[in-house]
Design an enzyme around this catalytic site. Structure first.
Site, PDB file in Angstrom:
ATOM      1  N   GLU A 233       0.861  -1.194   0.000  1.00 20.92           N
ATOM      2  CA  GLU A 233       0.000   0.000   0.000  1.00 20.92           C
ATOM      3  C   GLU A 233       0.888   1.231   0.000  1.00 20.92           C
ATOM      4  O   GLU A 233       1.674   1.416   0.927  1.00 20.92           O
ATOM      5  CB  GLU A 233      -0.755   0.059   1.327  1.00 20.92           C
ATOM      6  CG  GLU A 233      -2.141  -0.452   1.340  1.00 20.92           C
ATOM      7  CD  GLU A 233      -2.719  -0.251   2.745  1.00 20.92           C
ATOM      8  OE1 GLU A 233      -2.550   0.820   3.346  1.00 20.92           O
ATOM      9  OE2 GLU A 233      -3.317  -1.204   3.236  1.00 20.92           O
TER      10      GLU A 233
ATOM     11  N   ASP B 190      -5.420   9.320  10.799  1.00 22.28           N
ATOM     12  CA  ASP B 190      -4.081   8.900  11.189  1.00 22.28           C
ATOM     13  C   ASP B 190      -3.637   9.488  12.517  1.00 22.28           C
ATOM     14  O   ASP B 190      -3.857  10.656  12.800  1.00 22.28           O
ATOM     15  CB  ASP B 190      -3.080   9.282  10.097  1.00 22.28           C
ATOM     16  CG  ASP B 190      -3.252   8.402   8.872  1.00 22.28           C
ATOM     17  OD1 ASP B 190      -3.184   7.172   9.036  1.00 22.28           O
ATOM     18  OD2 ASP B 190      -3.490   8.935   7.768  1.00 22.28           O
TER      19      ASP B 190
END
Ligand SMILES: Cc1ncc(COP(=O)(O)O)c(C=O)c1O
Lengths: 265, 411
Positions: free
Chosen positions: A47, A58
């Site tokens: 990824e 995040d």
């Protein structure tokens, strides 16, 4: 290509290992080297994160990496170039991106250029199925696998709706929370994976929080794929220089690869 | 027109929900709780009573006759949201959402704040209703709005300075969203403006619509007719929508939003999102935003912390595209000129945010001409900005030249 990677892991009676890094981190070339090192050490699917100014999903580790990548000038073109370089290593490569950069680049243009660069799919953590129509059409046209996320709080009705729009695999966010290594991987993830399996034939990969071979083995006991991001970023952030960081990535990837083969409960 | 947004939260192509799946259940829960509350007369009655006996509503409409001498004959009326308890319009929305939080049985609220006015209002309501309160505030804003940080802490809130990114409002929203994803079972995100994912834009608009409703009645009583124009500053857009909404169907009433043009739009150092931005997705909805060629959010600048935001509520994007409202930029220097003008002519120290609207209204008056009536939403008071303003004017005026009000009145 993504389906084949899961199929291969399944035939070897293990889970697939999915490794993440943001493009441009620790540097443009360092990211490519680190991702190739992961693949050599046993990562099945890669990824590549598209660094974004407002990464809502995040935690501090990935925020720090993304900040560094953005300061170094990593843009959408650089992300596509990174995908192109990593795709040569023979494993499927997905891009993980928040939605606005895709919309800005142009939905069809992004899908087509990513496919042309050798990308296999895209993970979009803030694109809901309700808003995904044009994107899904563009992915189908470009033969990319769109991957949407399910969460522990998703109702069964939403699991049906979301998984019906996924190709390649379903990304199960294992905890209610942001990315980041955790000492204990979630207790709700097995239940979520089981609920997904009732409504979808697709492989289910679990992300958020895995940082060791032992944790990977735990997740592998119930999921088709184990996604590791923050832990790779952390070893690179901790390393005194890029070369030793990449060696640490190799060591971690090997430990995780061993973990997904162990499948201890 | 008033049927917007549609049931999925869209104003034309704007709005919607672009959020992590982990938040979808909470947004559905909020949408349902809000629909139930609207249908429950006791909710409306309790909110109305708080507006009256706690906030001090209705806020007055002040005929600004001395300010109006600077407009070429237009008459400026000030909707005095600065006189609300806590000092701005933010309390209108906060009380509504705080009551809703209690209805949902959640013991904790979180909020973002730029100028600190929304944070202060949230801390206030949390104290009033016995809720735990955490406020996220960009580190840069904690410095320039230090007084409000102290106010929030006195009220018992935990103020968390956000040290990532541009350290202003946008980053405070990011941190609040991150908190919310992890705490959604026990926590309501008490968003302070008409941005964010559905149902926030419509819910916050509804809670702020009282400003326009009162304005209509007050202007009618004072002048016998509708105003010709409404002027409001636009950060995320809540005070502007609050006063606009009641008049959207009245085509004769011009709607004017004034954004922060900072050092000037051509310098790139500004926050004029609708005026200079482009459509995109930020903080959970599609709207206009300030972004670069790759869709990265731009770094903004404004002297006013409350307008220093690269996004804007989706309904404003729709009002702009349909031409129903006009949006223009007002620079730091222009806003400060109007700040001083209002101080000197009316004895009102406005929030620097609101000073943008005052400047815009004075210019508008000169365009619209004698006899026209313009209502300015004076969204907040300037106590929090005294330090910034004192330093600003020290730079412009040597200490010896403070005798006459003349320079400030020349606008
Ligand atoms: C007094 C005042 N006016 C305006 C604003 C801008 O917000 P909005 O555009 O949502 O009204 C703020 C925000 O902090 C404020 O404190």
């Amino acid at each position: 290509m993504i389906a084949a990677a899961f199929e291969r892991a399944r035939s070897e009676h293990r889970s697939a290992l999915i490794g993440y890094l943001p493009a441009g981190f620790p540097s443009a070339t360092g990211c490519v080297r680190a991702l190739r090192a992961m693949v050599e050490a046993g990562v099945d699917i890669v990824e590549v994160g598209l660094p974004y100014s407002d990464p809502l999903m995040d935690g501090p580790t990935i925020q720090a990496a993304v900040d560094q990548a953005l300061s170094a000038g990593t843009g959408t073109r650089e992300v596509l170039a990174t995908v192109g370089e990593v795709a040569h290593s023979g494993v499927p490569v997905l891009v993980m991106t928040y939605w606005n950069p895709v919309e800005r680049y142009g939905v069809e243009r992004f899908a087509n250029e990513l496919a042309a660069a050798g990308g296999s799919g895209v993970i979009t953590p803030d694109l809901t199925p309700e808003e995904a129509g044009p994107w899904l059409a563009a992915c189908a046209e470009a033969r990319l696998d769109p991957v949407l996320l399910v969460a522990p709080s998703s109702t069964d009705a939403r699991l049906v709706k979301i998984t019906a729009r996924c190709r390649g695999f379903v990304y199960a966010a294992s905890t209610m929370g942001v990315t980041g290594a955790r000492t204990a991987v979630s207790t709700v993830a097995p239940g979520l994976v089981a609920r997904v399996r009732k409504v979808s034939e697709l492989p289910v990969a679990v992300g958020l929080g895995v940082s060791s071979g032992a944790q990977a083995a735990g997740v592998a006991s119930y999921a088709d794929g184990v996604i590791v991001g923050s832990a790779f970023v952390q070893v690179l952030l901790d390393a005194p220089d890029e070369d030793s960081g990449i060696r640490a990535v190799s060591t971690l990837a090997a430990d995780l690869a061993e973990g997904v083969r162990r499948r201890s409960p | 027109m008033s049927s917007l947004p549609d049931e999925t939260g869209h104003f034309g192509s704007y709005g919607g929900r672009f959020v992590p799946e982990a938040l979808m259940a909470a947004l559905d829960e909020l949408e349902q709780a809000y629909a139930d509350a609207r249908a429950d007369p006791s909710f409306g009655a309790e909110l109305a009573e708080l507006h009256r006996s706690y906030t001090g509503r209705p806020s007055p409409l002040t005929d600004a006759t001395r300010l109006s001498r600077h407009t070429g004959g237009a008459r400026i009326l000030l909707k005095r949201e600065d006189l609300n308890h806590t000092g701005s319009h933010k309390i209108n929305n906060v009380l509504g959402q705080a009551l809703l939080t209690r209805r949902m049985g959640k013991p904790r609220v979180i909020a973002e704040t730029g100028a600190g006015q929304h944070g202060v209002a949230t801390a206030t309501a949390a104290a009033l209703l016995g809720l735990e309160c955490v406020v996220y505030m960009g580190e840069e804003d904690t410095v320039r709005q230090a007084l409000n940080v102290a106010r929030m802490r006195l009220l018992g809130a935990d103020v968390v300075p956000v040290t990532i990114g541009s350290r202003t409002l946008k980053d405070a929203i990011n941190e609040a969203m991150r908190d919310w994803v992890s705490t959604v079972d026990t926590t309501h995100y008490l968003l302070g403006t008409v941005a964010g994912p559905h149902p926030f834009p419509v819910m916050v608009r509804d809670f702020q619509a009282i400003v326009g409703q009162e304005t209509r009645a007050q202007v009618m009583e004072l002048t016998g007719g509708l105003p010709d124009a409404i002027a409001a500053c636009v950060g995320g857009g809540s005070n502007a929508i609050g006063i606009f909404h009641e008049f959207i169907g009245d085509e004769s009433v011009g709607l004017y939003g004034f954004e922060a043009a900072g050092d000037g739009v051509s310098t790139g150092r500004h926050a004029a999102t609708l005026f200079a931005g482009s459509p995109g997705v930020l903080h959970g909805a599609r709207s206009y935003l300030l972004q670069d060629a790759d869709g990265q959010t731009a770094v903004t600048h404004s002297i006013s912390a409350g307008l220093d935001y690269p996004g804007v509520g989706p309904e404003h994007a729709w009002l702009k595209d349909t031409g129903r409202a006009q949006y223009d930029g007002v620079t730091d220097a222009e806003a400060m000129e109007a700040f001083r003008l209002l101080c000197r002519t009316e004895g009102i120290i406005p929030a620097i945010e609101s000073a943008h609207a005052v400047y815009g209204a004075v210019q508008l008056g000169r365009r619209l001409g004698p006899g026209t009536v313009i209502v300015v939403n004076l969204s907040g008071r300037g106590d929090k900005d005294v330090d910034t303003a004192a330093r600003w004017f020290d730079v412009l005026d040597p200490p010896a030249d403070t005798t006459a009000g003349a320079p400030g009145e020349q606008m």
